[in-house]
Write an enzyme that holds these catalytic residues in place. Structure first.
Site, PDB file in Angstrom:
ATOM      1  N   ASP A 103      -3.028   6.133  -3.658  1.00 55.25           N
ATOM      2  CA  ASP A 103      -1.841   5.475  -3.120  1.00 55.25           C
ATOM      3  C   ASP A 103      -1.349   4.414  -4.107  1.00 55.25           C
ATOM      4  O   ASP A 103      -2.000   4.142  -5.123  1.00 55.25           O
ATOM      5  CB  ASP A 103      -2.114   4.906  -1.729  1.00 55.25           C
ATOM      6  CG  ASP A 103      -3.101   3.751  -1.733  1.00 55.25           C
ATOM      7  OD1 ASP A 103      -3.776   3.539  -2.753  1.00 55.25           O
ATOM      8  OD2 ASP A 103      -3.204   3.058  -0.708  1.00 55.25           O
ATOM      9  N   ASP A 143      -6.082   1.788  -3.615  1.00 55.17           N
ATOM     10  CA  ASP A 143      -7.284   1.533  -2.820  1.00 55.17           C
ATOM     11  C   ASP A 143      -7.651   2.727  -1.930  1.00 55.17           C
ATOM     12  O   ASP A 143      -8.731   2.750  -1.347  1.00 55.17           O
ATOM     13  CB  ASP A 143      -7.174   0.244  -2.001  1.00 55.17           C
ATOM     14  CG  ASP A 143      -6.014   0.229  -1.019  1.00 55.17           C
ATOM     15  OD1 ASP A 143      -5.291   1.237  -0.914  1.00 55.17           O
ATOM     16  OD2 ASP A 143      -5.820  -0.809  -0.349  1.00 55.17           O
ATOM     17  N   ASP A 171      -1.225   1.155  -4.468  1.00 56.16           N
ATOM     18  CA  ASP A 171      -2.016   0.015  -4.924  1.00 56.16           C
ATOM     19  C   ASP A 171      -3.455   0.404  -5.259  1.00 56.16           C
ATOM     20  O   ASP A 171      -4.296  -0.450  -5.510  1.00 56.16           O
ATOM     21  CB  ASP A 171      -1.977  -1.132  -3.919  1.00 56.16           C
ATOM     22  CG  ASP A 171      -2.695  -0.828  -2.621  1.00 56.16           C
ATOM     23  OD1 ASP A 171      -2.708   0.349  -2.207  1.00 56.16           O
ATOM     24  OD2 ASP A 171      -3.248  -1.761  -2.011  1.00 56.16           O
ATOM     25  N   SER A 205       0.830  -1.199   0.000  1.00 58.57           N
ATOM     26  CA  SER A 205       0.000   0.000   0.000  1.00 58.57           C
ATOM     27  C   SER A 205       0.871   1.258   0.000  1.00 58.57           C
ATOM     28  O   SER A 205       1.682   1.451  -0.871  1.00 58.57           O
ATOM     29  CB  SER A 205      -0.974  -0.024   1.176  1.00 58.57           C
ATOM     30  OG  SER A 205      -1.906   1.026   1.094  1.00 58.57           O
TER      31      SER A 205
END
Length: 569
Positions: A302, A306, A304, A150
């Site tokens: 961010d 999400d 990734d 993340s």
């Protein structure tokens, strides 16, 4: 050679057998000779699953992300899948992000699954985490894996596990999988892949996910209204560049300016100190471009994809960043309004959030007469609500840490659909002669002015972990009786599962899974929560205050007083 604790050395020596590759063994021997502190941090504990899967620094050892720790996870998960789905043909989907080693680690994970006779669908290149959640159900897989850390620093990577419903592992499966993993030795890992069981996936899933995102995130906004909205978007060197620009264009948003310097995926995240849209510095370049272009809306995601940060124009025309609670309130209120207009809103609908997020969401649910559910931090708990209550229809929900989920076609926070939703709100409000900022003020006028703040204190390594444990222990054993001049009236301890009413002197059980979270409530309506992060070496304090008179300066002063009273450093 410097002194190394014999018990630690016993763990280390297990990595010096021929099963482990020569580079790993050489690195360990160098650490034994020259870096005992680094050796201790690499081996003193095994990496654990937290609120967002398993994350850790890449390197050698039990407390690091490497081919062996992830291989052991995957071997244990393979064994567990065979136990849970006896006689079935097993399928797993795998995705990965832009981080260093993510692609190679994803291939290693795929190899272990195929070595165990499990069919694997591996994305051909980096993809957003929410697309993996979608792919699990779309491909009828029993499990999914995404390699990501993340918004953690560049030296981190991670391993998130999804179940057949598209949500992350939750009780009882999580504990059962962990027990299976812990029962194994590293030598039990089967790395001998079966290439016939490995399939590459890309465009077909991309198109299906994009179509579903547009279907769930669009609300009859006329094309002329969309054309009038100026957007600046940054992927912060992450995976969202593979999907968000495409989804916006397909949805009719053509006036999108991308921050080119941050568009190329890069695990070093060279233009930011942290690729975390919760931090204002991460959106600095996007804000500068927005000023240059006269944009109405700034979106940053961010690595990734999400979580998303949002900036809008205030009443004076200046760009201002929304916090996670404000963004969640806006999206949820808008969704409820849209469903109300369509006549699809009823008591079988529900919205959801977490115990550390703004209390305003419960008031909004009451106003629209929908069910409100609250869970622990982490979107796996919201996904579990969707799974556990199939008779109810999930409208949307979020948490203060910049994550949001629209509908249930994805069972995790999803910055793709949430970005489209933010554009729909901004476009419609602009066409009405209003703005996102004014819309927020109107909601606050109706439901009361709330203000939240987050204090994150970094405590790295073994020493830091011990310090965090000591802080939580002190907060329990020596609880505050007042905080910044306001008496404590209730304490909720999610580790013991009890809520204690200080005024009445009685206790009640908390109907929620146990977790290392402590929440204080004070006489003036303030709420202060403390919890160690499940994904980073931090302890977090969440402060929420409200003022019936709706005086923002009063709330800011209250937050400052509470922060000073906590005296955490």
């Amino acid at each position: 050679m410097r002194y190394v604790d014999p018990k630690l050395l016993e763990k280390v020596n297990k990595w010096l057998i021929p099963f482990f590759d020569e580079d790993t063994q050489h690195t360990i021997k160098e650490m034994i000779a020259y870096d005992p502190e680094g050796l201790e941090d690499s081996f003193y504990k095994s990496l654990e699953f937290g609120t967002g899967g398993m994350r850790g620094i890449m390197g050698v050892g039990d407390n690091r992300i490497n081919k062996y720790t992830l291989g052991k996870n995957t071997q244990g998960l393979s064994n567990y899948l065979k136990e849970q789905f006896p006689g079935q043909a097993l399928k797993v989907a795998i995705a990965y992000d832009c981080r260093h080693n993510s692609k190679s680690l994803a291939k290693i994970v795929a190899d272990v699954f195929t070595a165990n006779g499990i069919e694997v669908f591996l994305f051909s290149d980096l993809r957003p985490t929410p697309e993996l959640s979608f792919a699990v159900r779309h491909l009828n897989c029993q499990c999914g894996i995404v390699l990501t850390a993340s918004h953690n620093p560049p030296e981190y990577n991670g391993y998130k596990v999804y179940w057949e419903d598209g949500g992350q592992l939750v009780p009882p499966q999580d504990a059962e999988v962990i027990r299976e993993i812990n029962s194994l030795e590293y030598t039990d890992i089967n790395f001998k892949s079966d290439i016939s069981l490995l399939h590459t996936i890309d465009a077909e899933i991309d198109n299906a996910f994009a179509e579903a995102s547009i279907q769930n995130g669009s609300f009859n906004t006329p094309q002329s209204v969309k054309d009038a909205l100026k957007i600046v978007f940054t992927s912060l060197h992450g995976t969202s560049i593979t999907m968000i620009p495409h989804v916006l264009e397909e949805a009719g948003y053509k006036n999108v300016n991308i921050v080119k310097e941050q568009a190329l995926p890069n695990g070093d995240f060279p233009t930011v100190s942290s690729p975390n849209p919760e931090e204002p510095e991460a959106l600095k370049m996007a804000m500068e471009l927005a000023e240059k272009e006269g944009a109405d809306l700034v979106i940053g995601t961010d690595p990734d994809c999400d979580r998303l940060g949002i900036a809008v124009r205030n009443d004076e025309g200046r760009l201002t960043l929304l916090n996670g609670n404000q963004a969640m309130i806006l999206k949820t209120h808008f969704l409820l309004e849209q469903h109300k207009k369509k006549g699809t809103l009823n008591q079988n609908n529900f919205i959801a959030s977490t115990i550390v997020s703004t209390p305003m969401l419960r008031k909004i649910a009451d106003e629209y007469e929908v069910t409100y559910m609250e869970g622990l931090t982490g979107f796996k708990w919201i996904a579990k609500m969707v799974k556990d209550f199939p008779e109810l229809t999930f409208i949307g929900g979020g948490e203060e840490s910049f994550g949001y989920m629209v509908g249930d076609f994805v069972r995790d926070k999803d910055a793709v659909t949430a970005t489209l939703l933010a554009c729909e709100i901004a476009a419609q409000k602009k066409s009405e002669g209003s703005s996102v900022y004014q819309y927020l003020k109107d909601i606050e006028k109706q439901f009361g002015l709330y203000k939240e703040a987050l204090i994150s204190v970094v405590k790295k390594g073994k020493k830091g972990s011990e310090e965090i444990a000591a802080i939580m222990k002190s907060l329990r054993e020596n609880p505050f009786t007042e905080i910044a001049g306001s008496k404590v009236v209730k304490i909720e301890d999610y580790l013991t599962g009890e809520a204690r009413n200080i005024i009445e002197g009685d206790t009640e059980k908390l109907d929620i899974p146990t977790s290392n979270v402590l929440i204080y409530y004070t006489e003036d309506g303030s709420k202060i929560a403390a919890r160690p992060s499940g994904t980073e070496p931090k302890i977090k304090f969440y402060i929420s205050v409200n003022d019936p008179e709706r005086v923002e300066e009063t709330l800011q002063k209250r937050i400052e007083d509470i922060t000073a009273h906590l005296n955490i450093s």
